[in-house]
Design a protein around this motif. Structure first.
Motif, PDB file in Angstrom:
ATOM      1  N   LYS A 146      -1.206 -73.763   0.236  1.00 33.90           N
ATOM      2  CA  LYS A 146      -0.218 -73.492  -0.812  1.00 33.90           C
ATOM      3  C   LYS A 146      -0.172 -74.622  -1.834  1.00 33.90           C
ATOM      4  N   LEU A 147      -0.306 -75.848  -1.361  1.00 30.16           N
ATOM      5  CA  LEU A 147      -0.293 -76.993  -2.269  1.00 30.16           C
ATOM      6  C   LEU A 147      -1.500 -76.954  -3.205  1.00 30.16           C
ATOM      7  N   MET A 148      -2.677 -76.667  -2.661  1.00 34.42           N
ATOM      8  CA  MET A 148      -3.876 -76.574  -3.489  1.00 34.42           C
ATOM      9  C   MET A 148      -3.721 -75.483  -4.548  1.00 34.42           C
ATOM     10  N   ASP A 149      -3.235 -74.318  -4.128  1.00 32.02           N
ATOM     11  CA  ASP A 149      -3.045 -73.217  -5.082  1.00 32.02           C
ATOM     12  C   ASP A 149      -2.040 -73.603  -6.165  1.00 32.02           C
ATOM     13  N   GLY A 150      -0.949 -74.257  -5.771  1.00 34.94           N
ATOM     14  CA  GLY A 150       0.068 -74.646  -6.735  1.00 34.94           C
ATOM     15  C   GLY A 150      -0.427 -75.643  -7.753  1.00 34.94           C
ATOM     16  N   ILE A 151      -1.228 -76.603  -7.306  1.00 34.86           N
ATOM     17  CA  ILE A 151      -1.783 -77.599  -8.234  1.00 34.86           C
ATOM     18  C   ILE A 151      -2.720 -76.918  -9.230  1.00 34.86           C
ATOM     19  N   ARG A 152      -3.556 -76.003  -8.738  1.00 39.26           N
ATOM     20  CA  ARG A 152      -4.453 -75.269  -9.646  1.00 39.26           C
ATOM     21  C   ARG A 152      -3.653 -74.506 -10.702  1.00 39.26           C
ATOM     22  N   GLU A 153      -2.596 -73.840 -10.251  1.00 34.15           N
ATOM     23  CA  GLU A 153      -1.781 -73.038 -11.172  1.00 34.15           C
ATOM     24  C   GLU A 153      -1.134 -73.907 -12.243  1.00 34.15           C
TER      25      GLU A 153
END
Length: 432
Positions: free
Chosen positions: A336-343
């Motif tokens: 979730k953290l990786m996805d959030g940073i990308r977003e």
């Protein structure tokens, strides 16, 4: 985009106490730090660490994704770990003899890894590397070692390297350059390059050492079939295969990278997560190799090897890995953290590259396929380093080199805080 309406106090806090303590530190300590890795770190003095957060002497809290460079698999100071170490400490620290704790710790290491037959404990990954080299040279009667670009194996003269315009040379003033003469440095993830050297020089090569997953630089996984080919070539040429799992061991799974990728080395090195934050390292591997130490033929010594509180830390950590494995929680949070940073990067029109494993991943700028040290350095690493400094100002504690570590203590509150603060920091950084 994440809610940025709630102010984050970290950007407005005065750092008066940190500033004064840092001034005093520089008077008595070179650079004001006790490891050169920290020379370019935040100019902050920390008071305590608990769970997934750090707290400075100035009253600022940080969501911590450095985790002491990776050891805190269960977060900082988990009660099960500190209690076990305290109890052991009350019965003595070092004995100059054997204890039941070290027997239990050795059994747990071998059981948890699933492939290692014996283990010798030490304190640091750096010294474990040297023990592996000595043992490999003793059993093969050879002296040369093959290693790989961007892989870190400690700070001693025979392993510390720096890239000088494509040439791998001594990294420090005072380093004896001739101590590097017995090493060949190759690109990683290139089995053909390794095969060429082994065919040409196999009779003088004692060992091949590598991070089986390149976490220290870029969190780069081995390409499909690469480790298997390396294993076959080392076996064919009678070369000892050494996995440096000081970072990956017990972090990427209970069996480390060896089990994750299904390739068994002859020897492997462990540290960091092994003791959950307490200084412990291990040289593990085949019994027929390690018994050469046990006969006294190969020397491996150390006053603090298998110190009692450290063994208690190993037991407590690995019992929790067995009974309360943290990996599902860590993977979920990290993903979730990786996805959030990308977003967040996309929302600002920036090409933030977020790749790796959810337990440890790498953030930078660029859009290239990264498979080794050379391709990693096609990314804009300096630009990310400048962002990392602003992230710390906003309460997200990260390394400038782009590696993020996740612990079992990171939960939904930390995820929300981290992404909110990341977005605020990103906006602030773009405006500078």
């Amino acid at each position: 985009m994440h809610n940025t309406g709630e102010a984050v106090s970290t950007i407005t806090q005065d750092l008066d106490q940190s500033g004064e303590l840092r001034r005093r530190a520089r008077e008595r300590t070179p650079g004001g730090v006790h490891s050169n890795v920290r020379l370019d770190g935040p100019d902050v003095v920390l008071a305590r660490a608990k769970g997934s957060r750090l707290h400075s002497v100035d009253g600022v809290d940080y969501v911590d994704y450095l985790l002491g460079q990776g050891p805190a698999l269960y977060g900082h100071a988990p009660e099960f770990l500190t209690s076990a170490v305290h109890e052991a400490s009350c019965d003595g620290l070092i004995f100059g003899g054997q204890s039941e704790l070290e027997v239990r710790a050795a059994e747990l290491v071998c059981e948890t890894l699933g492939w290692a037959e014996m283990v010798r404990f030490g304190l640091t990954g750096t010294e474990a590397v040297q023990a592996a080299f000595r043992l490999a040279r003793a059993v093969t009667g050879r002296t040369h070692v093959i290693r790989f670009e961007g892989h870190y194996h400690g700070w001693l003269d025979n392993v510390l390297l720096a890239d000088h315009d494509g040439a791998w040379e001594a990294a420090s003033a005072g380093q004896v350059a001739s101590h590097l003469d017995d090493f060949t440095v190759l690109p990683w993830n290139d089995a053909d390059a390794l095969g060429t050297v082994l065919e040409r020089d196999g009779e003088r090569i004692a060992a091949v050492i590598m991070e089986p997953v390149m976490i220290n630089s870029g969190v780069i996984e081995p390409e499909t079939g690469y480790l298997e080919r390396v294993r076959r070539m080392c076996s064919r040429h009678g070369v000892v295969l050494i996995f440096d799992e000081v970072i990956s061991g017990f972090r990427v799974g209970p069996g480390g990278a060896a089990r994750r990728y299904g390739v068994t080395p002859d020897l492997a090195l462990y540290g960091k997560a092994l003791g959950g934050g307490y200084p412990v390292s291990a040289l593990a591997g085949r019994a027929d190799l390690l018994n050469r130490i046990g006969t006294g033929e190969v020397n491996h010594s150390g006053t603090f090897n298998a110190w009692a509180p450290g063994m208690a830390a190993v037991i407590a950590t690995l019992e929790h890995v067995r009974d309360e494995p943290p990996y599902t929680s860590i993977m979920a949070h990290g993903g979730k953290l990786m996805d959030g940073i990308r977003e967040i990067g996309e929302s600002f029109g920036e090409s933030l590259r977020v790749e790796g494993l959810p337990v440890a991943f790498h953030v930078s700028f660029g859009d290239v396929e990264v498979t080794d040290y050379r391709s990693l350095h096609q990314l804009d690493l300096k630009r990310y380093a400048s962002l990392a400094s602003v992230l710390v100002e906003h309460g997200v504690w990260v390394a400038r080199r782009g590696v993020w570590f996740v612990s079992e203590a990171h939960g939904s509150a930390e995820l929300d805080d981290a992404l909110t603060r990341f977005e605020m920091a990103f906006k602030d950084w773009l405006g500078r």
